[in-house]
Design an enzyme around this catalytic site. Structure first.
Site, PDB file in Angstrom:
ATOM      1  N   SER A 149     -32.294  20.422 -21.170  1.00 27.09           N
ATOM      2  CA  SER A 149     -32.491  20.629 -22.617  1.00 27.09           C
ATOM      3  C   SER A 149     -33.788  19.925 -22.962  1.00 27.09           C
ATOM      4  O   SER A 149     -34.238  19.038 -22.226  1.00 27.09           O
ATOM      5  CB  SER A 149     -31.332  19.963 -23.380  1.00 27.09           C
ATOM      6  OG  SER A 149     -31.652  19.793 -24.738  1.00 27.09           O
TER       7      SER A 149
ATOM      8  N   TYR B 214     -25.966  12.437 -26.302  1.00 29.59           N
ATOM      9  CA  TYR B 214     -26.426  13.707 -25.724  1.00 29.59           C
ATOM     10  C   TYR B 214     -27.763  13.501 -25.030  1.00 29.59           C
ATOM     11  O   TYR B 214     -27.970  13.965 -23.898  1.00 29.59           O
ATOM     12  CB  TYR B 214     -26.553  14.761 -26.824  1.00 29.59           C
ATOM     13  CG  TYR B 214     -26.922  16.149 -26.314  1.00 29.59           C
ATOM     14  CD1 TYR B 214     -25.992  16.943 -25.647  1.00 29.59           C
ATOM     15  CD2 TYR B 214     -28.203  16.672 -26.527  1.00 29.59           C
ATOM     16  CE1 TYR B 214     -26.325  18.229 -25.207  1.00 29.59           C
ATOM     17  CE2 TYR B 214     -28.540  17.953 -26.091  1.00 29.59           C
ATOM     18  CZ  TYR B 214     -27.599  18.722 -25.424  1.00 29.59           C
ATOM     19  OH  TYR B 214     -27.941  19.986 -24.985  1.00 29.59           O
TER      20      TYR B 214
HETATM   21  N1  LIG Z   1     -27.661  25.800 -27.883  1.00 25.61           N
HETATM   22  C1  LIG Z   1     -28.741  25.054 -27.821  1.00 25.61           C
HETATM   23  O1  LIG Z   1     -29.479  24.909 -28.807  1.00 25.61           O
HETATM   24  C2  LIG Z   1     -29.122  24.375 -26.523  1.00 25.61           C
HETATM   25  C3  LIG Z   1     -30.384  23.770 -26.421  1.00 25.61           C
HETATM   26  C4  LIG Z   1     -30.754  23.153 -25.232  1.00 25.61           C
HETATM   27  C5  LIG Z   1     -29.873  23.147 -24.162  1.00 25.61           C
HETATM   28  N2  LIG Z   1     -28.648  23.723 -24.280  1.00 25.61           N
HETATM   29  C6  LIG Z   1     -27.756  23.662 -23.122  1.00 25.61           C
HETATM   30  O2  LIG Z   1     -27.374  24.972 -22.750  1.00 25.61           O
HETATM   31  C7  LIG Z   1     -26.170  24.897 -21.980  1.00 25.61           C
HETATM   32  C8  LIG Z   1     -25.216  25.994 -22.412  1.00 25.61           C
HETATM   33  O3  LIG Z   1     -24.804  25.758 -23.742  1.00 25.61           O
HETATM   34  P1  LIG Z   1     -24.747  26.894 -24.860  1.00 25.61           P
HETATM   35  O4  LIG Z   1     -25.660  26.477 -25.936  1.00 25.61           O
HETATM   36  O5  LIG Z   1     -24.857  28.215 -24.225  1.00 25.61           O
HETATM   37  O6  LIG Z   1     -23.247  26.637 -25.429  1.00 25.61           O
HETATM   38  P2  LIG Z   1     -21.909  27.509 -25.331  1.00 25.61           P
HETATM   39  O7  LIG Z   1     -20.828  26.613 -25.871  1.00 25.61           O
HETATM   40  O8  LIG Z   1     -22.085  28.843 -25.967  1.00 25.61           O
HETATM   41  O9  LIG Z   1     -21.689  27.692 -23.766  1.00 25.61           O
HETATM   42  C9  LIG Z   1     -21.069  26.682 -22.990  1.00 25.61           C
HETATM   43  C10 LIG Z   1     -19.828  27.234 -22.328  1.00 25.61           C
HETATM   44  O10 LIG Z   1     -19.258  26.181 -21.558  1.00 25.61           O
HETATM   45  C11 LIG Z   1     -17.852  26.180 -21.733  1.00 25.61           C
HETATM   46  N3  LIG Z   1     -17.369  24.814 -21.508  1.00 25.61           N
HETATM   47  C12 LIG Z   1     -17.538  23.743 -22.318  1.00 25.61           C
HETATM   48  N4  LIG Z   1     -16.968  22.656 -21.772  1.00 25.61           N
HETATM   49  C13 LIG Z   1     -16.428  23.055 -20.589  1.00 25.61           C
HETATM   50  C14 LIG Z   1     -15.696  22.391 -19.581  1.00 25.61           C
HETATM   51  N5  LIG Z   1     -15.385  21.085 -19.681  1.00 25.61           N
HETATM   52  N6  LIG Z   1     -15.312  23.091 -18.484  1.00 25.61           N
HETATM   53  C15 LIG Z   1     -15.603  24.420 -18.390  1.00 25.61           C
HETATM   54  N7  LIG Z   1     -16.279  25.112 -19.323  1.00 25.61           N
HETATM   55  C16 LIG Z   1     -16.685  24.429 -20.415  1.00 25.61           C
HETATM   56  C17 LIG Z   1     -17.636  26.652 -23.167  1.00 25.61           C
HETATM   57  O11 LIG Z   1     -16.339  27.189 -23.369  1.00 25.61           O
HETATM   58  C18 LIG Z   1     -18.743  27.693 -23.329  1.00 25.61           C
HETATM   59  O12 LIG Z   1     -18.297  28.987 -22.951  1.00 25.61           O
HETATM   60  C19 LIG Z   1     -25.666  23.465 -22.155  1.00 25.61           C
HETATM   61  O13 LIG Z   1     -25.984  22.730 -20.991  1.00 25.61           O
HETATM   62  C20 LIG Z   1     -26.443  22.942 -23.335  1.00 25.61           C
HETATM   63  O14 LIG Z   1     -26.582  21.541 -23.311  1.00 25.61           O
HETATM   64  C21 LIG Z   1     -28.237  24.348 -25.428  1.00 25.61           C
END
Ligand SMILES: NC(=O)c1ccc[n+]([C@@H]2O[C@H](COP(=O)([O-])OP(=O)(O)OC[C@H]3O[C@@H](n4cnc5c(N)ncnc54)[C@H](O)[C@@H]3O)[C@@H](O)[C@H]2O)c1
Length: 270
Positions: A143, A156
């Site tokens: 991230s 975080y």
């Molecule tokens: N959304 C943003 O703005 C953003 C920015 C930078 C980085 N990220 C990173 O992107 C990655 C994906 O996140 P996203 O934004 O797509 O969110 P999201 O919640 O849509 O996707 C994450 C998925 O992981 C699953 N999950 C959560 N905890 C879990 C666990 N303990 N075991 C199994 N599955 C689990 C959730 O059910 C979900 O389907 C993460 O690493 C997040 O830190 C997101």
């Protein structure tokens, strides 16, 4: 022919957001994918939408047994493993140090680090032998918070800095057989949830005015879709196109690191 023709990958948290976009893109590039996901509902939709090229395993990334299960079932179904993508995480909704509840701080720390850091470590451990057999690779989702403050609170931000350390250490330890890299996206509207111990387990980042925020602090001044980041994973997974890359993290955060010390210009003469 796709860049990942015949490859087999695992994506954790592949049920929504970035993980789901990566699964879809990997299928389009010719790969088959195993998904470890805690939401049964998201998994059912994923399998219904994408069919036989995906195997979904319901489980929790904080459980070593569940990580072993997704590796075992993916290899049993598709015959091998080329790429392990650690991606599932939770966000702290930028809760500042002084706002951390004293009574639940311990639990909150454990929850954040167990999902965001231990989940990746356990996944890498469970997948290492299968990846060594194919000369495969690991990719972790970092991230902007892996590099800069203000994209989360201390928990975080520290967890994503820890992921940067994990990538470097594992790249060092697992070579020459396994490459280990990362992708560090900026913001995107997904279902990213908060910690249950903060009462935010059902709240998603989509409730935050992210578009305005990202516009203000990135040179590219736009909020990408999850799919816009997926090509970075394809590049790093590709044995043909990234054979010399390990310990690399692609910062695809819209230019947060080159925003300079002046106000970001509204435009230019080009
Ligand atoms: N959304 C943003 O703005 C953003 C920015 C930078 C980085 N990220 C990173 O992107 C990655 C994906 O996140 P996203 O934004 O797509 O969110 P999201 O919640 O849509 O996707 C994450 C998925 O992981 C699953 N999950 C959560 N905890 C879990 C666990 N303990 N075991 C199994 N599955 C689990 C959730 O059910 C979900 O389907 C993460 O690493 C997040 O830190 C997101």
């Amino acid at each position: 022919m796709g860049w990942l023709q015949g490859d087999v990958a695992i994506v954790t948290g592949g049920g929504s957001g970035l993980g789901r976009a990566v699964v879809e893109r990997f299928l389009n590039e010719g790969a088959r994918v195993g998904v470890l996901e805690k939401s049964a509902e998201k998994l059912a939709k994923l399998e219904a939408d994408l069919g036989d090229a995906v195997v979904g395993i319901q489980g929790d990334v904080t459980s070593y047994a569940d990580n072993v299960r997704v590796v075992g079932e993916t290899v049993a179904r598709f015959g091998k493993l080329d790429t392990f993508i650690g991606n599932a995480a939770i966000w702290d909704f930028s809760t500042k140090l002084v706002d951390l509840p004293e009574e639940t701080m311990d639990r909150l720390f454990d929850e954040m680090f167990h999902v965001n850091v231990k989940g990746y470590l356990l996944g890498a451990r469970a997948a290492a032998r299968a990846l060594a057999a194919t000369g495969g690779s690991i990719i972790f989702t970092v991230s902007n918070a892996g590099f800069y403050p203000g994209g989360g609170g201390p928990l975080y931000t520290a967890s994503k800095h820890a992921v940067v350390g994990l990538i470097k250490e594992l790249a060092f330890e697992l070579g020459p057989k396994i490459r280990v890299n990362g992708v560090a996206p900026g913001g995107m509207l997904t279902d990213l949830r908060g910690p249950g111990s903060l009462g935010l387990g059902d709240t998603s980042i989509a409730s935050v005015p992210l578009a305005d925020l990202v516009k203000q602090c990135t040179v590219l001044q736009q909020l990408p879709e999850a799919a816009d980041y997926a090509g970075n994973y394809v590049l790093l997974a590709s044995k043909t196109n990234s054979s010399a890359s390990t310990g690399v993290i692609i910062n695809c955060d819209g230019g947060m690191g080159v925003r300079g010390l002046a106000e970001i210009a509204g435009g230019n003469d080009l």
